[in-house]
Design a protein around this motif. Structure first.
Motif, mmCIF file in Angstrom:
data_model
loop_
_atom_site.group_PDB
_atom_site.id
_atom_site.type_symbol
_atom_site.label_atom_id
_atom_site.label_comp_id
_atom_site.label_asym_id
_atom_site.label_seq_id
_atom_site.Cartn_x
_atom_site.Cartn_y
_atom_site.Cartn_z
ATOM 1 N N LEU A 90 0.826 -1.205 0.000
ATOM 2 C CA LEU A 90 0.000 0.000 0.000
ATOM 3 C C LEU A 90 0.862 1.258 0.000
ATOM 4 C CD1 LEU A 90 -2.760 -1.054 2.573
ATOM 5 C CD2 LEU A 90 -3.081 -0.668 0.121
ATOM 6 N N PHE A 91 1.946 1.218 0.736
ATOM 7 C CA PHE A 91 2.866 2.348 0.782
ATOM 8 C C PHE A 91 3.433 2.641 -0.607
ATOM 9 C CE2 PHE A 91 7.060 4.259 1.426
ATOM 10 C CZ PHE A 91 6.787 5.253 2.349
ATOM 11 N N LEU A 92 3.778 1.598 -1.346
ATOM 12 C CA LEU A 92 4.344 1.771 -2.682
ATOM 13 C C LEU A 92 3.307 2.306 -3.665
ATOM 14 C CD1 LEU A 92 6.636 -1.385 -3.066
ATOM 15 C CD2 LEU A 92 7.199 0.900 -2.230
ATOM 16 N N ILE A 93 2.065 1.819 -3.557
ATOM 17 C CA ILE A 93 0.996 2.344 -4.416
ATOM 18 C C ILE A 93 0.817 3.846 -4.174
ATOM 19 C CG2 ILE A 93 -1.496 2.286 -4.873
ATOM 20 C CD1 ILE A 93 -1.395 -0.729 -4.251
ATOM 21 N N CYS A 98 1.712 9.639 -5.578
ATOM 22 C CA CYS A 98 2.276 10.933 -5.188
ATOM 23 C C CYS A 98 3.131 11.511 -6.314
ATOM 24 C CB CYS A 98 3.123 10.803 -3.927
ATOM 25 S SG CYS A 98 2.198 10.622 -2.390
ATOM 26 N N GLY A 99 3.940 10.649 -6.915
ATOM 27 C CA GLY A 99 4.819 11.098 -7.982
ATOM 28 C C GLY A 99 4.081 11.523 -9.238
ATOM 29 N N SER A 103 -1.856 18.211 -8.845
ATOM 30 C CA SER A 103 -2.436 19.264 -8.001
ATOM 31 C C SER A 103 -2.205 18.904 -6.544
ATOM 32 C CB SER A 103 -3.942 19.404 -8.263
ATOM 33 O OG SER A 103 -4.628 18.236 -7.835
ATOM 34 N N MET A 104 -2.352 19.888 -5.681
ATOM 35 C CA MET A 104 -2.181 19.624 -4.249
ATOM 36 C C MET A 104 -3.250 18.677 -3.734
ATOM 37 S SD MET A 104 0.493 21.047 -2.789
ATOM 38 C CE MET A 104 0.241 21.662 -1.124
ATOM 39 N N GLU A 105 -4.475 18.773 -4.287
ATOM 40 C CA GLU A 105 -5.555 17.886 -3.861
ATOM 41 C C GLU A 105 -5.217 16.434 -4.190
ATOM 42 O OE1 GLU A 105 -7.212 21.926 -4.287
ATOM 43 O OE2 GLU A 105 -5.989 20.658 -5.580
ATOM 44 N N TRP A 106 -4.680 16.207 -5.391
ATOM 45 C CA TRP A 106 -4.259 14.859 -5.794
ATOM 46 C C TRP A 106 -3.151 14.367 -4.863
ATOM 47 C CZ3 TRP A 106 -3.319 13.148 -11.567
ATOM 48 C CH2 TRP A 106 -2.799 11.843 -11.586
ATOM 49 N N TRP A 174 9.060 8.141 -6.018
ATOM 50 C CA TRP A 174 9.281 6.918 -6.780
ATOM 51 C C TRP A 174 10.507 6.128 -6.315
ATOM 52 C CZ3 TRP A 174 8.351 9.926 -11.967
ATOM 53 C CH2 TRP A 174 6.971 10.120 -12.137
ATOM 54 N N ILE A 175 11.399 6.776 -5.590
ATOM 55 C CA ILE A 175 12.597 6.085 -5.097
ATOM 56 C C ILE A 175 12.235 4.993 -4.097
ATOM 57 C CG2 ILE A 175 13.098 7.544 -3.087
ATOM 58 C CD1 ILE A 175 16.028 7.512 -3.925
ATOM 59 N N ASN A 176 11.013 5.056 -3.532
ATOM 60 C CA ASN A 176 10.570 4.042 -2.573
ATOM 61 C C ASN A 176 10.315 2.683 -3.214
ATOM 62 O OD1 ASN A 176 10.453 5.845 -0.330
ATOM 63 N ND2 ASN A 176 8.486 6.612 -1.058
#
Length: 500
Positions: A90-93, A98-99, A103-106, A174-176
């Motif tokens: 879930l963290f990776l998704i 995030c990447g 927009s800030m909302e996204w 994306w480095i995660n």
């Protein structure tokens, strides 16, 4: 209650490799804190909506806080490996989303997803160490785990600054992905659990009530005095919802057989003080991580990489102190170790009260380092103390409860301090008769060097003075929480028996 047995550790669970895997998972979460804080000025400069700045942190911390207890309980029922794996996925998704934000909302929504997974990483990784090592070994191993913060501190801001300047801020998320994939592979290769199957009783109602309570309170802190006046109907309504939900949560948790937060744990005085202090230090941690880079870039006019390095010193001091703490608690005790850490928090936050645009970033770095020392000494002592006090079938939720309190502190802190920042900027503009073409979002121009150079000298000075004025008040509040932390530590028992 399920029970996980680590049979024939030498033949099945390979402890050194499990430790490396756990450290990798923790590194993924640890570098997220430093690298995102470093990139945030660039992110908000591109996406705009400075008023939503604190929500990027609050959304992540909210989901982290309300899920950490659920994950801790599930790990006691189903084992550490499958629950930690779900959390990492879930963290990776969330990181990928995030990447991709436009927009800030996204970005805020994606941070919700990321935080939903992050709630599993730190508590379960720490609990795994508590499972496979003895009390005496844990004191030293916690130092190794905390070294992850030092490594991430050196690499996170440096990598974040380089990515922001030469590639794109999107890569800080994306480095995660490769790190998370490697952690999952390591878990399934080296950690082996024999699980006694029992029908689980998952506290969904408790989770819902807690989410409502924290979310409503967070809205009050962020929007109170900014979008709505403090005595307006929306604010009073949200306060009422939060109070009713938390009361219902406490009553319900005391009635059910398998609560997500067993309140009997809090009857142990050392656990009670550790949890309350973790709440206040959570505010300090998020306050520094969220707003120090903004001060260094917006007020001191330094580059992103310099801002990141001032934050780096905190995470360098943290593992150094954790390794010292691991040994100190076996000699001078939990209380004395924690008191030294509490004093370091007070001295470190005092430095930030006197920070100004004329100071060198070295002064900010010094204060950050002392706060890292305080965090390392106190939080390591708390975790070892808690894990030594409870039995295996309570260790997951006990560890998670402590981290939950720290996360709640960070969640409340991000909202509270973000609200203070916004309201004080608006107050400064109002007091100085700011022109209509300057508003709260105009502050983002200070965080972009090219946009800052396009401002007139009058506008730049006005914006910088307003930001410095607001951040000064933020740092005063952080100092206040350091004082509260030190006073709480004074109530730790002077001597305490810790069972192996």
């Amino acid at each position: 209650m399920g029970q996980v047995l680590f049979q024939s550790k030498q033949k099945t669970t390979k402890r050194p490799f499990v430790l490396v895997t756990v450290m990798l998972a923790m590194f993924m979460a640890a570098i997220e804190a430093t690298i995102v804080a470093t990139a945030m000025p660039a992110i908000v400069a591109e996406l705009g909506d400075f008023s939503l700045y604190s929500w990027v942190f609050s959304s992540y911390l909210l989901m982290n806080a309300v899920t950490v207890l659920i994950y801790g309980k599930l790990s006691d029922l189903f084992g550490r490996k499958p629950i930690l794996t779900i959390g990492i996925i879930l963290f990776l998704i969330g990181s990928i989303l995030c990447g991709l934000a436009t927009s800030m909302e996204w970005l805020i929504f994606a941070r919700f997803v990321q935080g939903f997974g992050a709630g599993a990483v730190m508590p379960i990784a720490t609990t795994i160490v508590g499972d496979i090592y003895t009390k005496e070994e844990r004191a030293s191993i916690q130092g190794y785990l905390s070294s992850v913060w030092g490594i991430s501190a050196i690499m996170g801001p440096a990598i974040g600054g380089l990515l922001v300047e030469f590639v794109s801020w999107r890569f800080v998320f994306w480095i995660n992905v490769p790190l998370g994939i490697l952690a999952i592979i390591g878990l399934y290769l080296f950690l082996h659990e024999n699980i006694e199957k029992k029908k689980p009783q998952i506290d969904y109602i408790g989770a819902i009530l807690l989410t409502i309570a924290v979310t409503a309170f967070m809205f009050v802190l962020v929007e109170g005095g900014v979008r709505w006046t403090w005595l307006s109907f929306p604010i009073l309504f949200l306060i009422g919802i939060s109070i009713i939900s938390i009361i219902a949560f406490v009553i319900y948790e005391r009635k059910i057989d398998e609560p997500m937060m067993p309140f009997e744990l809090w009857s142990e005085r050392s656990i009670l003080i550790a949890n309350l202090t973790s709440l206040t230090t959570g505010v300090i941690l998020i306050g520094l991580s969220s707003f120090l880079p903004t001060f260094v870039q917006g007020v001191m006019e330094q580059k992103a990489i310099i801002a990141g390095l001032t934050l780096t010193t905190m995470s360098i001091g943290w593992p150094i102190a954790s390794m010292i703490s691991g040994k100190a608690i076996l000699t001078i005790g939990f209380r004395t170790t924690s008191l030294i850490g509490g004093l370091s928090l007070v001295v470190g936050t005092t430095i930030f009260i006197f920070l100004s645009s004329e100071n060198s970033p070295i002064m900010a770095a010094a204060g950050s380092f002392l706060i890292g020392i305080g965090m390392g000494l106190t939080l390591t002592a708390f975790i070892v103390s808690i894990q030594s006090t409870v039995s295996w079938n309570k260790r997951g939720v006990a560890t998670a409860t402590n981290m939950f309190m720290r996360n709640v502190g960070s969640t409340i802190g991000a909202a509270l301090l973000g609200g203070i920042l916004n309201s004080k900027i608006m107050q400064y503009f109002s007091d100085h008769g700011v022109k209509d073409n300057l508003n709260l979002d105009s502050t983002t121009t200070l965080l972009d060097q090219s946009k800052r150079s396009d401002l007139s000298e009058e506008a730049r000075n006005l914006l910088q003075n307003g930001l410095e004025f607001a951040l000064h008040h933020v740092f005063i509040f952080i100092f206040g929480f350091a004082i509260i932390s030190f006073l709480l530590i004074l109530f730790l028992p002077k001597s305490k028996r810790a069972d192996t």
